[in-house]
Design a protein around this motif. Structure first.
Motif, PDB file in Angstrom:
ATOM      1  N   GLU A 269       0.863  -1.225  -0.092  1.00 43.86           N
ATOM      2  CA  GLU A 269       0.029  -0.018  -0.133  1.00 43.86           C
ATOM      3  C   GLU A 269       0.892   1.226  -0.015  1.00 43.86           C
ATOM      4  O   GLU A 269       0.657   2.212  -0.614  1.00 43.86           O
ATOM      5  CB  GLU A 269      -0.837   0.097   1.318  1.00 43.86           C
TER       6      GLU A 269
ATOM      7  N   ASP B  92       0.775   4.099  -2.758  1.00 40.96           N
ATOM      8  CA  ASP B  92       0.806   5.573  -2.399  1.00 40.96           C
ATOM      9  C   ASP B  92       1.973   6.483  -2.907  1.00 40.96           C
ATOM     10  O   ASP B  92       1.806   7.725  -3.466  1.00 40.96           O
ATOM     11  CB  ASP B  92       0.660   5.710  -1.014  1.00 40.96           C
TER      12      ASP B  92
ATOM     13  N   THR C 293      -0.693   6.119  -7.357  1.00 39.76           N
ATOM     14  CA  THR C 293      -1.795   5.548  -8.155  1.00 39.76           C
ATOM     15  C   THR C 293      -2.706   4.374  -7.353  1.00 39.76           C
ATOM     16  O   THR C 293      -2.381   4.151  -6.078  1.00 39.76           O
ATOM     17  CB  THR C 293      -1.295   4.652  -9.396  1.00 39.76           C
ATOM     18  N   GLU C 294      -3.490   3.699  -7.683  1.00 39.03           N
ATOM     19  CA  GLU C 294      -4.196   2.465  -7.218  1.00 39.03           C
ATOM     20  C   GLU C 294      -4.047   1.525  -8.041  1.00 39.03           C
ATOM     21  O   GLU C 294      -3.761   1.499  -9.163  1.00 39.03           O
ATOM     22  CB  GLU C 294      -5.536   2.895  -6.781  1.00 39.03           C
ATOM     23  N   TRP C 295      -4.319   0.049  -7.510  1.00 39.24           N
ATOM     24  CA  TRP C 295      -4.413  -1.132  -8.093  1.00 39.24           C
ATOM     25  C   TRP C 295      -5.674  -1.346  -8.874  1.00 39.24           C
ATOM     26  O   TRP C 295      -6.533  -0.922  -8.170  1.00 39.24           O
ATOM     27  CB  TRP C 295      -3.997  -2.377  -7.624  1.00 39.24           C
TER      28      TRP C 295
END
Length: 340
Positions: A40, A44, A48-50
């Motif tokens: 995580e 950060d 972006t995010e998965w």
């Protein structure tokens, strides 16, 4: 027929904990919690995010979003993972450290009913669990992360030296897994030690013959095939000797017939020998007693059948001696397995 899930081109990222199975149950639970935290933090840091995630207990397989700037996200993702591991492992001893292998690539991915499908998913997972990547982490005890990227990622991103990536630290390596039908080039960001030499090279001993292939040389000397190879020349010599004895015997009989027709006057001593007055002798080599030859051909007289029997008896004695010598030359119990 069910609908085929769409194939999307995405960056695929996977991580795995080293020596996870050696941990106790409670330690495995805490290791999974720590893994999730460091991943995580890495996302950060990359901003972006998965898109989707597939968990494996000691591993995670993540598909990134489509709207990312790869030249910025990929370096920051790896940098963030290293930073998070450094913070998490601070103050821990060697047995408590969280050490990871990671692999990263890009290609077509399908979100399937029980996970992800696609060649790129297979490739990064093969890299993640490959011998070279595991060896690189073991050979770098001061590091908590080693990463393998596909040739595509290296050529398009890594080698251009974007901030956070040092192309000089990557080594090209062929990952070859024959039993999986897999072979591909990876780039690993740590030194990869050479594989250990085979035992035969370390000791100087000859390598064992492949299954189904007869051994050669001293190791096969006592095998059934080896004994037959040694006996063949002896048998050949014996047969040639028998042939010679037959020829000499026939010549002797012809000579006797000629002597009977025209006996020489000055060969009285030969007649005494013909009358059986010569004494017998003992063969020093075999210990067998032979009568003197009535025809004056010491050791070559008698009927051809008797000569053949004597020659075969000598050969049989030789075979018996070899059998005694070879006993116990196999597995220690007098048996011989013959092949590796």
């Amino acid at each position: 027929m069910s609908l085929v899930p769409p194939g999307i081109t995405r960056v695929v990222f996977t991580v795995d904990i080293e020596s996870y199975s050696r941990r106790l149950h409670l330690e495995q639970i805490r290791a999974q919690e720590r893994l999730l935290r460091v991943v995580e933090h890495a996302f950060d840091n990359a901003g972006t995010e998965w898109f989707s995630r597939q968990d494996g207990g000691d591993s995670m397989l993540l598909v990134l979003r489509a709207d990312i700037e790869q030249t910025r996200v990929v370096p920051r993702l790896l940098t963030g993972l290293r930073e998070a591991l450094e913070i998490d492992n601070r103050g821990r001893d060697a047995s408590g450290r969280l050490r990871l292998r990671a692999a990263l690539g890009e290609g077509t991915v399908h979100v399937a009913p029980t996970g992800f499908a696609g060649g790129q998913v297979i490739e990064v997972c093969r890299f993640l669990n490959s011998g070279p990547l595991k060896a690189a982490l073991r050979a770098s005890p001061e590091r908590d992360l080693v990463t393998a990227v596909t040739d595509h990622i290296y050529q398009e991103i890594v080698r251009h030296g974007y901030p956070g990536l040092d192309p000089s630290g990557f080594r090209e390596m062929l990952v070859d897994i024959p039993d999986k039908g897999f072979s591909a080039r990876a780039w690993i960001d740590a030194p990869v030690p050479d594989p250990p030499a085979p035992a035969a090279e370390r000791t100087g001993a000859p390598a064992p013959a492949p299954a189904g292939v007869p051994q050669k040389g001293p190791a096969a000397a006592g095998s059934p095939a080896g004994r037959e190879r040694r006996r063949a020349p002896k048998l050949d010599v014996a047969m040639r000797s028998v042939e010679g004895l037959f020829i000499v015997s026939e010549l002797g009989h012809n000579a006797e017939e000629r002597h009977a027709d025209h006996p020489p006057a000055d060969h009285a001593s030969d007649h005494h020998l013909a009358d059986g007055q010569a004494s017998g002798h003992r063969d020093a080599g075999s210990g067998r007693h032979h009568a003197a030859d009535p025809g004056g051909r010491d050791g070559l007289g008698g009927e051809p059948a008797d000569v053949l029997d004597d020659a075969l008896e000598d050969l049989d004695d030789d075979y018996g001696d070899e059998e005694g010598d070879d006993a116990g030359a196999g597995d220690g119990d007098g048996s011989w397995d013959g092949w590796e």
